[in-house]
Design an enzyme around this catalytic site. Structure first.
Site, short mmCIF file in Angstrom:
data_model
loop_
_atom_site.label_atom_id
_atom_site.label_comp_id
_atom_site.label_asym_id
_atom_site.label_seq_id
_atom_site.Cartn_x
_atom_site.Cartn_y
_atom_site.Cartn_z
CG HIS A 17 22.66 -1.93 78.60
ND1 HIS A 17 22.67 -2.35 79.29
CD2 HIS A 17 22.65 -2.24 77.52
CE1 HIS A 17 23.37 -3.75 79.23
NE2 HIS A 17 22.77 -3.72 77.72
CE LYS A 41 19.36 -24.94 83.15
NZ LYS A 41 20.17 -26.35 82.80
NE ARG A 90 28.64 -4.26 73.14
CZ ARG A 90 28.07 -5.23 74.46
NH1 ARG A 90 27.90 -5.12 75.18
NH2 ARG A 90 27.18 -5.53 73.52
CB SER A 127 25.09 -6.77 81.06
OG SER A 127 24.26 -5.99 80.93
P1 ADP Z 1 24.95 -7.36 77.05
O1 ADP Z 1 25.49 -5.79 77.87
O2 ADP Z 1 25.69 -7.76 77.78
O3 ADP Z 1 25.75 -7.45 75.28
P2 ADP Z 1 22.23 -6.90 75.83
O4 ADP Z 1 21.66 -7.82 75.46
O5 ADP Z 1 21.33 -6.21 77.20
O6 ADP Z 1 24.06 -7.22 76.14
O7 ADP Z 1 22.64 -5.43 75.55
C1 ADP Z 1 21.77 -5.43 74.29
C2 ADP Z 1 22.15 -3.82 73.47
O8 ADP Z 1 22.64 -3.54 73.81
C3 ADP Z 1 23.40 -4.22 73.02
O9 ADP Z 1 22.17 -5.46 71.31
C4 ADP Z 1 23.63 -3.70 71.82
O10 ADP Z 1 22.86 -3.35 71.19
C5 ADP Z 1 23.32 -2.64 73.35
N1 ADP Z 1 24.94 -2.29 74.45
C6 ADP Z 1 25.20 -3.08 75.17
N2 ADP Z 1 26.07 -2.46 75.99
C7 ADP Z 1 26.67 -1.23 75.49
C8 ADP Z 1 27.63 -0.50 75.12
N3 ADP Z 1 28.41 -1.12 75.78
N4 ADP Z 1 27.84 0.46 74.15
C9 ADP Z 1 26.52 0.31 73.55
N5 ADP Z 1 25.65 -0.23 72.98
C10 ADP Z 1 25.42 -1.45 74.62
#
Ligand code: ADP
Length: 165
Positions: A17, A41, A90, A127
Site C-alpha cells: 500500500h 465483521k 498486482r 492484508s
Molecule cells: P488488500 O491489501 O487486502 O488487497 P485493500 O482494500 O486494503 O486490500 O487494498 C487497497 C488497494 O491497495 C487495492 O485495491 C490495491 O489497489 C492496492 N494494493 C493492495 N496491496 C497492494 C500491493 N501489494 N501492491 C500494489 N497495490 C496494492
C-alpha cells in the site's frame, strides 16, 4: 491542483500500500488515502486503528493526508473535488474486478481511475494474507512497517487469549 484518492480497507496497511501511495504522491499534487470505515465483521482493526496506522505510515509524504469514508467512493470524491482514483494492480486476477469498478465509477461521475503496476517485490502482498500468516505465527516483519507488526502481533495474541484465534 491535481488531487487523487487511494482507497482501501488497509486492515492493516502493508508495504505494498505504502509503495502505491508514495508513487501516487509523485504523480499528483495532493493524495488522500481514503480508509473504508463501513462496518464489517471480518476486520481485525477498527477504523480508528487503521486510520492511525496510515497516518503514521504516510508521515514521510508531505502531500498525503488520510481520511475515513463510508458509502460510495464517488460521493467522497465529489465532496472533496477529487477526479482521480489510484489503484495498484498486482496480478491479472486483480484486473477483472478493478476494470469493472473503474468503469462503474466512471459511469457514475467524471472520475478517472489510474492503475499503477505493483512493484514486483509486493506482487503477492495482501492484508488478508499478512493476517493469515501472522495468525499462525509466521514472520511478516518484511512486509509491513515495524510499528504495524507490533500492533498485529498484539492483536493476534489478544484474539488467541480471547478464544477467537
Ligand atoms: P488488500 O491489501 O487486502 O488487497 P485493500 O482494500 O486494503 O486490500 O487494498 C487497497 C488497494 O491497495 C487495492 O485495491 C490495491 O489497489 C492496492 N494494493 C493492495 N496491496 C497492494 C500491493 N501489494 N501492491 C500494489 N497495490 C496494492
Amino acid at each position: 491542483m491535481r488531487k487523487a484518492v487511494c482507497p482501501g480497507s488497509f486492515d492493516p496497511v502493508t508495504n505494498g500500500h505504502i509503495d502505491i501511495v508514495e508513487r501516487a504522491s509523485r504523480l499528483f499534487d495532493e493524495v488522500v488515502v481514503a480508509v473504508g470505515v463501513n462496518k464489517s465483521k471480518s476486520r481485525l482493526f477498527t477504523a480508528e486503528e487503521r486510520i492511525a496506522m496510515l497516518v503514521e505510515a504516510c508521515q514521510p509524504f508531505a502531500n498525503v493526508r488520510v481520511a475515513g469514508f463510508s458509502g460510495l467512493l464517488t460521493t467522497f470524491c465529489a465532496e472533496n473535488s477529487i477526479h482521480a482514483i489510484v489503484k495498484g494492480l498486482r496480478a491479472v486476477s486483480d484486473f477483472d474486478y478493478e476494470l469493472q469498478m473503474a468503469q462503474m465509477n466512471a459511469s457514475l461521475t467524471d472520475i478517472e481511475t489510474v492503475f499503477v503496476p505493483t512493484s514486483p517485490e509486493y506482487s503477492f502482498l495482501a492484508s488478508s494474507l499478512v493476517k493469515e500468516v501472522a495468525t499462525f505465527g509466521g514472520d511478516v516483519s518484511g512486509l509491513i512497517p515495524g510499528f504495524v507488526n507490533e500492533r498485529l502481533k498484539a492483536r493476534v495474541a489478544e484474539r488467541v487469549a480471547g478464544g477467537q484465534g
